[in-house]
Design a protein around this motif. Structure first.
Motif, PDB file in Angstrom:
ATOM      1  N   ILE A  74       3.657   5.867 -19.079  1.00 11.98           N
ATOM      2  CA  ILE A  74       3.480   4.434 -18.896  1.00 11.98           C
ATOM      3  C   ILE A  74       2.018   4.145 -19.231  1.00 11.98           C
ATOM      4  O   ILE A  74       1.108   4.680 -18.585  1.00 11.98           O
ATOM      5  N   THR A  76      -0.943   1.307 -19.992  1.00 10.77           N
ATOM      6  CA  THR A  76      -1.294  -0.092 -19.805  1.00 10.77           C
ATOM      7  C   THR A  76      -2.402  -0.503 -20.762  1.00 10.77           C
ATOM      8  O   THR A  76      -3.254   0.292 -21.135  1.00 10.77           O
ATOM      9  N   LYS A  80      -1.266  -7.719 -25.519  1.00  8.28           N
ATOM     10  CA  LYS A  80      -0.389  -7.190 -26.566  1.00  8.28           C
ATOM     11  C   LYS A  80      -1.183  -6.760 -27.798  1.00  8.28           C
ATOM     12  O   LYS A  80      -0.853  -5.755 -28.434  1.00  8.28           O
ATOM     13  N   ILE A  83      -2.531  -3.307 -27.294  1.00  3.28           N
ATOM     14  CA  ILE A  83      -1.451  -2.313 -27.390  1.00  3.28           C
ATOM     15  C   ILE A  83      -1.084  -2.075 -28.853  1.00  3.28           C
ATOM     16  O   ILE A  83      -0.903  -0.934 -29.280  1.00  3.28           O
ATOM     17  N   GLU A 104      11.724  -4.109 -26.880  1.00  5.29           N
ATOM     18  CA  GLU A 104      10.545  -4.950 -26.734  1.00  5.29           C
ATOM     19  C   GLU A 104      10.953  -6.185 -25.951  1.00  5.29           C
ATOM     20  O   GLU A 104      11.974  -6.801 -26.231  1.00  5.29           O
ATOM     21  N   ASP A 107       5.441  -8.955 -23.867  1.00  5.47           N
ATOM     22  CA  ASP A 107       4.273  -8.104 -24.114  1.00  5.47           C
ATOM     23  C   ASP A 107       4.556  -6.625 -23.865  1.00  5.47           C
ATOM     24  O   ASP A 107       3.700  -5.783 -24.105  1.00  5.47           O
ATOM     25  N   GLU A 108       5.710  -6.303 -23.357  1.00  8.71           N
ATOM     26  CA  GLU A 108       6.037  -4.917 -23.033  1.00  8.71           C
ATOM     27  C   GLU A 108       6.960  -4.331 -24.089  1.00  8.71           C
ATOM     28  O   GLU A 108       7.825  -5.011 -24.625  1.00  8.71           O
ATOM     29  N   SER A 109       6.751  -3.047 -24.366  1.00 13.81           N
ATOM     30  CA  SER A 109       7.604  -2.378 -25.353  1.00 13.81           C
ATOM     31  C   SER A 109       7.782  -0.920 -24.976  1.00 13.81           C
ATOM     32  O   SER A 109       6.992  -0.345 -24.223  1.00 13.81           O
ATOM     33  N   HIS A 120       6.041   3.821 -22.592  1.00 12.80           N
ATOM     34  CA  HIS A 120       6.269   2.477 -22.053  1.00 12.80           C
ATOM     35  C   HIS A 120       4.929   1.746 -22.043  1.00 12.80           C
ATOM     36  O   HIS A 120       4.034   2.115 -21.282  1.00 12.80           O
ATOM     37  N   PHE A 121       4.794   0.751 -22.899  1.00 15.71           N
ATOM     38  CA  PHE A 121       3.557  -0.033 -22.962  1.00 15.71           C
ATOM     39  C   PHE A 121       3.710  -1.293 -22.126  1.00 15.71           C
ATOM     40  O   PHE A 121       4.682  -2.026 -22.269  1.00 15.71           O
ATOM     41  N   LYS A 122       2.728  -1.525 -21.257  1.00 11.42           N
ATOM     42  CA  LYS A 122       2.753  -2.677 -20.364  1.00 11.42           C
ATOM     43  C   LYS A 122       1.383  -3.342 -20.382  1.00 11.42           C
ATOM     44  O   LYS A 122       0.362  -2.665 -20.446  1.00 11.42           O
ATOM     45  N   THR A 123       1.376  -4.665 -20.312  1.00 11.73           N
ATOM     46  CA  THR A 123       0.110  -5.392 -20.272  1.00 11.73           C
ATOM     47  C   THR A 123      -0.308  -5.657 -18.834  1.00 11.73           C
ATOM     48  O   THR A 123       0.542  -5.763 -17.940  1.00 11.73           O
TER      49      THR A 123
END
Length: 125
Positions: A74, A76, A80, A83, A104, A107-109, A120-123
């Protein structure tokens, strides 16, 4: 709360030898991990993510059987754009073909690296 004393047992240990132990160990599945990188798209956190991806690739190649678990990272970022900039760096380091976008949502993908590790990309904002 953790203090520096909680980590002294790990000082002066070889990262490479630990990877070999983890890959050879039968008692623990080295891929049943979920790691969180706060600020993982920045310079220091981003480099840590790159090294962890390289480590998982090494452990996977050293294992005699195909893993049954999927490690999850994960990561952060502030927004976006940050990221996306970090993803571009990952594509440069590993090659874009090693990554597959799974989902997607705003802003999360979620991306999959090498058909194996989930990113897991999270802003934060």
């Amino acid at each position: 709360m953790l203090s520096k004393d909680d980590f002294t047992q790990y000082k002066h240990q070889s990262f490479f030898l630990k990877l070999k132990e983890l890959a050879a160990g039968k008692s623990r599945n080295p891929f049943e991990y979920k790691m969180v990188f706060f600020g993982g798209t920045g310079a220091v956190g981003g480099q840590a993510v790159i090294e962890i991806l390289e480590s998982f690739a090494y452990i996977r190649s050293a294992c005699s059987t195909e893993p049954t678990s999927v490690p999850q990272l994960i990561i952060t970022g502030i927004n976006k754009a940050q990221i996306e900039q970090f993803c571009s760096k990952l594509f440069q380091v590993f090659g874009k073909r090693k990554f597959e976008k799974i989902s997607e949502d705003g802003d999360e993908s979620v991306w999959r690296f090498d058909r194996f590790v989930e990113l897991h990309f999270k802003t934060l904002l």
